[in-house]
Design a protein around this motif. Structure first.
Motif, PDB file in Angstrom:
ATOM      1  N   MET A 181     -75.557   0.902  79.322  1.00  0.00           N
ATOM      2  CA  MET A 181     -75.655   2.029  78.622  1.00  0.00           C
ATOM      3  C   MET A 181     -76.337   3.399  79.485  1.00  0.00           C
ATOM      4  SD  MET A 181     -77.776   2.885  74.992  1.00  0.00           S
ATOM      5  CE  MET A 181     -77.450   1.010  74.518  1.00  0.00           C
ATOM      6  N   ARG A 182     -75.886   4.406  79.452  1.00  0.00           N
ATOM      7  CA  ARG A 182     -76.640   5.412  80.339  1.00  0.00           C
ATOM      8  C   ARG A 182     -77.621   6.205  79.537  1.00  0.00           C
ATOM      9  NH1 ARG A 182     -75.618   5.495  85.147  1.00  0.00           N
ATOM     10  NH2 ARG A 182     -75.951   7.568  85.514  1.00  0.00           N
ATOM     11  N   LYS A 183     -78.747   6.864  79.934  1.00  0.00           N
ATOM     12  CA  LYS A 183     -79.824   7.405  79.451  1.00  0.00           C
ATOM     13  C   LYS A 183     -79.265   8.560  78.432  1.00  0.00           C
ATOM     14  CE  LYS A 183     -81.867  11.021  81.323  1.00  0.00           C
ATOM     15  NZ  LYS A 183     -82.713  11.936  82.112  1.00  0.00           N
ATOM     16  N   ASN A 184     -78.204   9.305  78.600  1.00  0.00           N
ATOM     17  CA  ASN A 184     -77.777  10.145  77.725  1.00  0.00           C
ATOM     18  C   ASN A 184     -77.186   9.382  76.241  1.00  0.00           C
ATOM     19  OD1 ASN A 184     -78.328  12.472  79.144  1.00  0.00           O
ATOM     20  ND2 ASN A 184     -76.566  12.736  80.019  1.00  0.00           N
ATOM     21  N   GLU A 185     -76.527   8.407  76.457  1.00  0.00           N
ATOM     22  CA  GLU A 185     -76.021   7.596  75.215  1.00  0.00           C
ATOM     23  C   GLU A 185     -77.184   6.901  74.802  1.00  0.00           C
ATOM     24  OE1 GLU A 185     -72.790   3.701  74.471  1.00  0.00           O
ATOM     25  OE2 GLU A 185     -73.525   4.500  76.540  1.00  0.00           O
ATOM     26  N   PHE A 186     -78.397   6.438  75.275  1.00  0.00           N
ATOM     27  CA  PHE A 186     -79.470   6.013  74.669  1.00  0.00           C
ATOM     28  C   PHE A 186     -80.105   6.878  73.858  1.00  0.00           C
ATOM     29  CE2 PHE A 186     -83.800   5.101  74.703  1.00  0.00           C
ATOM     30  CZ  PHE A 186     -83.961   3.657  74.172  1.00  0.00           C
ATOM     31  N   LEU A 187     -80.430   8.034  74.506  1.00  0.00           N
ATOM     32  CA  LEU A 187     -81.114   9.131  73.854  1.00  0.00           C
ATOM     33  C   LEU A 187     -80.220   9.633  72.648  1.00  0.00           C
ATOM     34  CD1 LEU A 187     -82.644  11.029  76.901  1.00  0.00           C
ATOM     35  CD2 LEU A 187     -83.741   9.607  75.079  1.00  0.00           C
ATOM     36  N   SER A 188     -78.941   9.798  72.549  1.00  0.00           N
ATOM     37  CA  SER A 188     -78.178  10.272  71.516  1.00  0.00           C
ATOM     38  C   SER A 188     -78.241   9.198  70.176  1.00  0.00           C
ATOM     39  CB  SER A 188     -76.717  10.628  71.856  1.00  0.00           C
ATOM     40  OG  SER A 188     -76.201   9.532  72.275  1.00  0.00           O
ATOM     41  N   ARG A 189     -78.063   7.947  70.779  1.00  0.00           N
ATOM     42  CA  ARG A 189     -78.024   6.953  69.610  1.00  0.00           C
ATOM     43  C   ARG A 189     -79.443   6.755  69.140  1.00  0.00           C
ATOM     44  NH1 ARG A 189     -75.246   1.460  71.938  1.00  0.00           N
ATOM     45  NH2 ARG A 189     -72.817   2.538  72.169  1.00  0.00           N
ATOM     46  N   LEU A 190     -80.725   7.059  69.832  1.00  0.00           N
ATOM     47  CA  LEU A 190     -81.880   7.006  69.292  1.00  0.00           C
ATOM     48  C   LEU A 190     -82.235   8.388  68.319  1.00  0.00           C
ATOM     49  CD1 LEU A 190     -84.865   6.018  69.292  1.00  0.00           C
ATOM     50  CD2 LEU A 190     -85.135   7.445  71.277  1.00  0.00           C
ATOM     51  N   LYS A 191     -81.608   9.414  68.631  1.00  0.00           N
ATOM     52  CA  LYS A 191     -81.648  10.749  67.836  1.00  0.00           C
ATOM     53  C   LYS A 191     -81.098  10.417  66.573  1.00  0.00           C
ATOM     54  CE  LYS A 191     -80.902  15.801  67.993  1.00  0.00           C
ATOM     55  NZ  LYS A 191     -80.414  16.803  68.437  1.00  0.00           N
ATOM     56  N   GLU A 192     -79.728  10.045  66.576  1.00  0.00           N
ATOM     57  CA  GLU A 192     -78.806   9.611  65.449  1.00  0.00           C
ATOM     58  C   GLU A 192     -79.687   8.667  64.712  1.00  0.00           C
ATOM     59  OE1 GLU A 192     -74.553   7.740  64.528  1.00  0.00           O
ATOM     60  OE2 GLU A 192     -74.995   8.440  66.509  1.00  0.00           O
ATOM     61  N   ALA A 193     -80.174   7.765  65.036  1.00  0.00           N
ATOM     62  CA  ALA A 193     -81.090   6.651  64.173  1.00  0.00           C
ATOM     63  C   ALA A 193     -82.065   7.460  63.742  1.00  0.00           C
ATOM     64  CB  ALA A 193     -81.290   5.405  64.925  1.00  0.00           C
TER      65      ALA A 193
ATOM     66  N   GLY B   5     -89.187   4.604  90.804  1.00  0.00           N
ATOM     67  CA  GLY B   5     -88.356   3.741  91.857  1.00  0.00           C
ATOM     68  C   GLY B   5     -87.369   2.692  91.013  1.00  0.00           C
ATOM     69  N   ARG B   6     -87.672   2.659  89.682  1.00  0.00           N
ATOM     70  CA  ARG B   6     -86.814   1.866  89.018  1.00  0.00           C
ATOM     71  C   ARG B   6     -85.404   2.446  88.553  1.00  0.00           C
ATOM     72  NH1 ARG B   6     -89.963   0.224  83.983  1.00  0.00           N
ATOM     73  NH2 ARG B   6     -88.327  -1.574  83.761  1.00  0.00           N
ATOM     74  N   SER B   7     -84.267   1.447  88.507  1.00  0.00           N
ATOM     75  CA  SER B   7     -83.167   1.971  88.160  1.00  0.00           C
ATOM     76  C   SER B   7     -82.838   2.597  86.670  1.00  0.00           C
ATOM     77  CB  SER B   7     -82.022   0.899  88.207  1.00  0.00           C
ATOM     78  OG  SER B   7     -82.095   0.076  87.367  1.00  0.00           O
ATOM     79  N   GLU B   8     -82.365   3.468  86.332  1.00  0.00           N
ATOM     80  CA  GLU B   8     -81.954   3.993  85.143  1.00  0.00           C
ATOM     81  C   GLU B   8     -81.622   2.823  84.075  1.00  0.00           C
ATOM     82  OE1 GLU B   8     -78.424   6.415  83.096  1.00  0.00           O
ATOM     83  OE2 GLU B   8     -79.807   7.666  84.180  1.00  0.00           O
ATOM     84  N   SER B   9     -80.659   1.906  84.470  1.00  0.00           N
ATOM     85  CA  SER B   9     -80.230   0.715  83.498  1.00  0.00           C
ATOM     86  C   SER B   9     -81.424  -0.149  83.269  1.00  0.00           C
ATOM     87  CB  SER B   9     -79.072   0.050  84.202  1.00  0.00           C
ATOM     88  OG  SER B   9     -79.385  -0.335  85.202  1.00  0.00           O
ATOM     89  N   GLU B  10     -82.180  -0.289  84.305  1.00  0.00           N
ATOM     90  CA  GLU B  10     -83.313  -1.221  84.038  1.00  0.00           C
ATOM     91  C   GLU B  10     -84.291  -0.760  82.966  1.00  0.00           C
ATOM     92  OE1 GLU B  10     -86.759  -3.425  86.888  1.00  0.00           O
ATOM     93  OE2 GLU B  10     -85.463  -1.760  87.551  1.00  0.00           O
ATOM     94  N   VAL B  11     -84.593   0.535  83.132  1.00  0.00           N
ATOM     95  CA  VAL B  11     -85.313   1.261  82.040  1.00  0.00           C
ATOM     96  C   VAL B  11     -84.828   1.131  80.884  1.00  0.00           C
ATOM     97  CG1 VAL B  11     -86.641   3.191  81.474  1.00  0.00           C
ATOM     98  CG2 VAL B  11     -86.395   2.531  83.894  1.00  0.00           C
ATOM     99  N   ILE B  12     -83.489   1.413  80.675  1.00  0.00           N
ATOM    100  CA  ILE B  12     -82.774   1.450  79.213  1.00  0.00           C
ATOM    101  C   ILE B  12     -82.892  -0.040  78.552  1.00  0.00           C
ATOM    102  CG2 ILE B  12     -80.662   1.771  78.028  1.00  0.00           C
ATOM    103  CD1 ILE B  12     -81.961   4.323  79.196  1.00  0.00           C
ATOM    104  N   GLU B  13     -82.687  -0.944  79.597  1.00  0.00           N
ATOM    105  CA  GLU B  13     -82.581  -2.404  79.157  1.00  0.00           C
ATOM    106  C   GLU B  13     -84.020  -2.792  78.682  1.00  0.00           C
ATOM    107  OE1 GLU B  13     -81.674  -6.685  81.087  1.00  0.00           O
ATOM    108  OE2 GLU B  13     -80.480  -5.251  81.711  1.00  0.00           O
ATOM    109  N   GLU B  14     -84.962  -2.418  79.217  1.00  0.00           N
ATOM    110  CA  GLU B  14     -86.300  -2.831  78.839  1.00  0.00           C
ATOM    111  C   GLU B  14     -86.561  -2.043  77.643  1.00  0.00           C
ATOM    112  OE1 GLU B  14     -90.029  -0.578  80.294  1.00  0.00           O
ATOM    113  OE2 GLU B  14     -90.154  -2.405  81.564  1.00  0.00           O
ATOM    114  N   LEU B  15     -86.107  -0.888  77.319  1.00  0.00           N
ATOM    115  CA  LEU B  15     -86.603  -0.293  75.964  1.00  0.00           C
ATOM    116  C   LEU B  15     -85.699  -0.877  74.708  1.00  0.00           C
ATOM    117  CD1 LEU B  15     -86.586   3.389  76.951  1.00  0.00           C
ATOM    118  CD2 LEU B  15     -88.338   2.092  76.185  1.00  0.00           C
ATOM    119  N   GLY B  16     -84.545  -1.584  75.204  1.00  0.00           N
ATOM    120  CA  GLY B  16     -83.892  -2.360  74.172  1.00  0.00           C
ATOM    121  C   GLY B  16     -82.758  -1.516  73.369  1.00  0.00           C
ATOM    122  N   ASP B  17     -82.511  -1.897  72.307  1.00  0.00           N
ATOM    123  CA  ASP B  17     -81.567  -1.181  71.472  1.00  0.00           C
ATOM    124  C   ASP B  17     -82.104  -0.127  70.936  1.00  0.00           C
ATOM    125  OD1 ASP B  17     -79.575  -0.568  69.650  1.00  0.00           O
ATOM    126  OD2 ASP B  17     -79.553  -2.321  68.496  1.00  0.00           O
ATOM    127  N   PRO B  18     -81.626   0.979  70.850  1.00  0.00           N
ATOM    128  CA  PRO B  18     -82.031   2.279  70.351  1.00  0.00           C
ATOM    129  C   PRO B  18     -82.326   2.366  68.914  1.00  0.00           C
ATOM    130  CG  PRO B  18     -79.778   2.646  71.272  1.00  0.00           C
ATOM    131  CD  PRO B  18     -80.398   1.640  71.652  1.00  0.00           C
TER     132      PRO B  18
END
Length: 161
Positions: free
Chosen positions: A1-13, A41-54
């Motif tokens: 999942m990309r950053k924009n998708e994660f943030l839009s799902r979070l906003k929607e929720a 220096g962390r990858s975007e996918s790694e950070v998104i994965e760490e945050l979990g399901d929006p």
């Protein structure tokens, strides 16, 4: 999942339960958190994965707002950056998190329905255990009762001699 998708799902929720100011504060917080972690220096996918399901993250933010008595009707709300943690976490907590397999999820019974679900679950487990024991005894009783009676009678007659 990309950053924009994660943030839009979070906003929607968040939009269903929080006012627009609180939603925007949370989206801004998590946008900056993701950007800071990428800058480290962390990858975007790694950070998104760490945050979990929006959706789960949004639920924890909403639960925190509800537990503090802040609702969608409250117009002067403060910052809602409760979800995952502080963006300024120290190195050792990141080290421990990565050593433990990444994500750490904690269940908390901070709302009435979680407590009720827990109590109903415990009662269900007790009934299940009692039912299993009762079922086993009902299956074994036609076999065990005569055996027990024979053993008792044999001991009784041995004592008489």
């Amino acid at each position: 999942m990309r950053k924009n998708e994660f943030l839009s799902r979070l906003k929607e929720a968040l939009e269903n339960d929080l006012d627009s100011k609180a939603v925007q504060e949370n989206v801004t917080y998590y946008t900056s958190y993701i950007n800071e972690e990428i800058a480290k220096g962390r990858s975007e996918s790694e950070v998104i994965e760490e945050l979990g399901d929006p959706w789960v993250l949004a639920r924890s933010v909403i639960d925190m707002a509800e537990s503090q008595g802040e609702t969608t009707n409250n117009s002067n709300q403060n910052s809602y950056n409760y979800g995952y943690g502080n963006a300024d976490r120290n190195e050792s907590s990141q080290q421990n998190s990565s050593n433990n397999g990444g994500n750490i999820h904690v269940f908390s019974a901070d709302s009435w329905w979680k407590k009720l679900l827990f109590v109903v679950g415990i009662i269900g487990i007790v009934f299940l255990v009692v039912s299993v024991i009762g079922g086993v005894l009902s299956i074994l009783s036609p076999i065990l009762m005569p055996v027990i009676i024979v053993i008792v009678l044999m001991r009784f007659f041995r004592r008489i001699r």
